[in-house]
Design an enzyme around this catalytic site. Sequence first.
Site, PDB file in Angstrom:
ATOM      1  N   LYS A 186       0.845  -1.198   0.000  1.00 20.88           N
ATOM      2  CA  LYS A 186       0.000   0.000   0.000  1.00 20.88           C
ATOM      3  C   LYS A 186       0.884   1.253   0.000  1.00 20.88           C
ATOM      4  O   LYS A 186       1.929   1.274   0.667  1.00 20.88           O
ATOM      5  CB  LYS A 186      -0.896  -0.035   1.246  1.00 20.88           C
ATOM      6  CG  LYS A 186      -2.006   1.005   1.262  1.00 20.88           C
ATOM      7  CD  LYS A 186      -2.914   0.784   2.477  1.00 20.88           C
ATOM      8  CE  LYS A 186      -4.035   1.808   2.556  1.00 20.88           C
ATOM      9  NZ  LYS A 186      -4.918   1.591   3.723  1.00 20.88           N
ATOM     10  N   SER A 210      -9.750   1.583   2.791  1.00 20.56           N
ATOM     11  CA  SER A 210      -8.895   2.374   1.930  1.00 20.56           C
ATOM     12  C   SER A 210      -7.813   1.568   1.198  1.00 20.56           C
ATOM     13  O   SER A 210      -7.222   2.078   0.255  1.00 20.56           O
ATOM     14  CB  SER A 210      -8.208   3.455   2.760  1.00 20.56           C
ATOM     15  OG  SER A 210      -7.336   2.879   3.716  1.00 20.56           O
ATOM     16  N   SER A 214      -9.907  -0.661   6.948  1.00 19.52           N
ATOM     17  CA  SER A 214      -9.297  -0.448   5.635  1.00 19.52           C
ATOM     18  C   SER A 214      -8.676  -1.681   4.981  1.00 19.52           C
ATOM     19  O   SER A 214      -8.412  -1.666   3.785  1.00 19.52           O
ATOM     20  CB  SER A 214      -8.252   0.667   5.714  1.00 19.52           C
ATOM     21  OG  SER A 214      -8.907   1.918   5.730  1.00 19.52           O
TER      22      SER A 214
END
Lengths: 454, 431
Positions: free
Chosen positions: B49, B124, B148
């Site tokens: 990420k 996310s 997330s």
Amino acid sequence: METIIGFEIHEQLATRTKLYCDSPTNYRDVPPNTNVCEVCTGMPGAKPHPVNQEAIDAVVEIALMLGCEIVKGPIYIQRKHYDYPDLPSGYQRTSLPIGRNGNLNGINIWEVHLEEDPGKYDPTSGKVDYNRSGVPLVEIVTAPDLRSPEEARNFLRELIKILHYTGKARAEGGTMRTDTNISLEGGARVEIKNINSVKGAYKALKFEIARQKSLRKRGAAVRRETRAFLEAQMITKTMRLKEEAEDYRYIPDPDIPPLLITPEKIAEIKAAMPETPGMKERRFVAQYGVKPEDAKVLASELELANAFEEVAKEVDPQFAATWVRDELKRVLVYNDKSFAESGIGTGQVVDLLRMIQAGEITPKTGKKILEILVAKPQPVERIVEEMGLGKIKADDIIEKACEEAVAENPQAVADYLGGKGEALNYVVGQVMRKTRGRADAKTVLEMLKKKVQG
Amino acid sequence: MGGVEGVASYLESIEEGKEVNAFLDLNPRALEEARLAEGKLAGLAIAVKSNISVKGLRAACASFTLENYVAGYDATVVERIRKEGGVVVGMTNMDEFACGSSGETSAFGPTQNPAAPGRIPGGSSSGSAAAVAASLCDAALGSDTGGSIRNPASHCGIVGIKPTYGLVPRYGLIDLAMSLDQIGPMARDVHTAALLLEVIAGPNPKECTTLKVEPPEYSRLLSRKIDGCRIGYAREFEEFTDPRITSVIKKSLDRLERMGAEVVPVTLPNLGKGLSTYYLTVFVEFFSATRKFDGRRYGRKIEEVCGREVLRRILLGRYISQKEYSGKYYKKALQFRSLIKRELLGALEGVDVIAGPTVPKLPHRLGESMDPMAMYGYDVLTVPTNLAGIPAGVIKAGEVDGIPVGLQVQGEPLGEQKILNVLYALEDGGC
Ligand SMILES: [Zn+2]
């Protein structure tokens, strides 16, 4: 009209590494931005390492030296937010009080905190040096108990002495930073920032009192505000008004669990802690029978106090105390040196005092030797030799004989003082007899004249 | 496959799968690193990420703020992955600064949901979930502050683990809310997720908030034997959840029962109160965390270039952290947090795990406008886990109209193995 003064004092702690990372703290010795890492430059994603234990212990020790109680519960590290180029993360980490309710020479100490230093920003070049960023600081907050710039100056000196005593604060000097609150009775409180020395604090307070008094005289009110001290001009200048006061939006730092200082840790620090100057003074009086006022001077500097104790092992402590306090300290003050700076060895002091006690040299000669020692530390023997021991001794013997002769012949002295000039010749004869004719009669006469006339 | 060929083939797939918009930056040395790889993860292609620092790659957080920011050091988790031979193939798309639950707030365009085309992948960790779901890597790292990892894992039909707070180092993770953030693994199967977790977990002496516990070898200890396992289910889940999702979840619970587990009711009366507590905490901590993006060091000042959601959070954080409100909001939030933690830990006392839905609604269509409060509502079932600091895992439970629905399994602190075993049992496909 009473003056009300309080301080917030910051001093760097003498740790090897920074507060939240392993970067070294010797920032003065290295090129800009070399003692840095991702933590102390606030790189994205960096997290503080566990709080430097050495720094926590130092603050606890300083708090204890200032007679504070150590906070028992969890002590949170707060984020104090403000926007300035020297602050890489946009906040400064500062602990809630570690010590509380202390006292130094009758001035109450409200709180003692642990903080991190920001970097150094040069507005002229627009450059920031993060070498200093993250260096641990102790913050000491006093009650508004001080009543004059003079008192304030003495207090700061005393405080520095204590910090120095612990050995936990930076010894280089010039790292102390002070904010001060000052108001005249019934008037608004003004905060002054950017004070970097004891002298600066004194000058800033002097200026500020005069400014506030003159405002009052003109019937104008003193505004509640923060002012900056401009050292070069020795004046203070408005920084921001109370209405513009910054909101730091304190939050407990989520990256750092609160500190917990255990009773065991406190006991451990107490056991290894140096005596405070006050404790030392009291001990000197009790242990050596030294006069309290002598003890105070002796304890004023750690090295001087240690030297006294060394000397007191070898010569009579009260004799040593008088000499160290009256003579050594006088010469040091005259030369603007601390004992440590003078480089005099305790052995040299011992040698000197022994010679005086044994009557080998007069106190007057002893004082002369002290002056030479402070100017250039060296073996006392050598000084004595260079001054010509024989002559010194002869002079000393003649002087001693004169003193004796004057004391033994009060009638002759009285006659001389009464106008009979020849009466002194008798005393000269007595001195010549005492010195077995080695003295020069003319010299003796001059010496005697001086003596009897005081 | 795996090894050099594996990584090479993933790199090709990434190239071909560009329309997924899962990656923001690729590792030009991936093949070279694969050749030298040795260890537990030897040659496994790992997507990271974009809020986790990988030296030499962009950690842009899908924001114009850090558009050109190249990390100068490896996050601790990345160091550990590299040490075990894992190969970072690239940096994934995400909601800007992890502020979002749909993957749409990225400054570089939304990520597609490979498992439900035309719909949001969730967020996310949108790019990480999509990369795993589209087989563009073996596994991925996500971060989970209020769901997330679990939210996109659920929407994309993959496995995602949010570890116990402090089990996995955060060093190198760019903050959303420091007291809630955790890095965790995302994968297509439980074994890979367990393997990645055991590599990245464990204390970090250079961090204050990691737990001083050595993690077990989760992957070796995986077991499908769950008879006697007590699985708690709260009726309160249903108050917030689309009945079609509830019915998929119940079918999963039935399967677990058939495998010998016992489903027992638990109560979570304060379940719905987590959301406001969570967001107050996030706003304040995010405001603090973003003060360093002042435009002096990393290119751009955040408030000047960020998207609306990031700006909303910063402004709300600035507002409620004011001196006059700190007692009213942030401290209250902290108090409420302990209440929710007590409630969850209390419910977990009588059971091994609590199982239920992950996201209360199906993922909306990409581009469909939603007001912020409705968007925040996506997180109602996942935020309590973070507020309590406990672990949770998600696995695909079934589908509603072809859209994946994930089962969320929460456990006691450090109860990752139990969670993984329940997921492992469901993965088997039996019963
Ligand atoms: Zn550093």
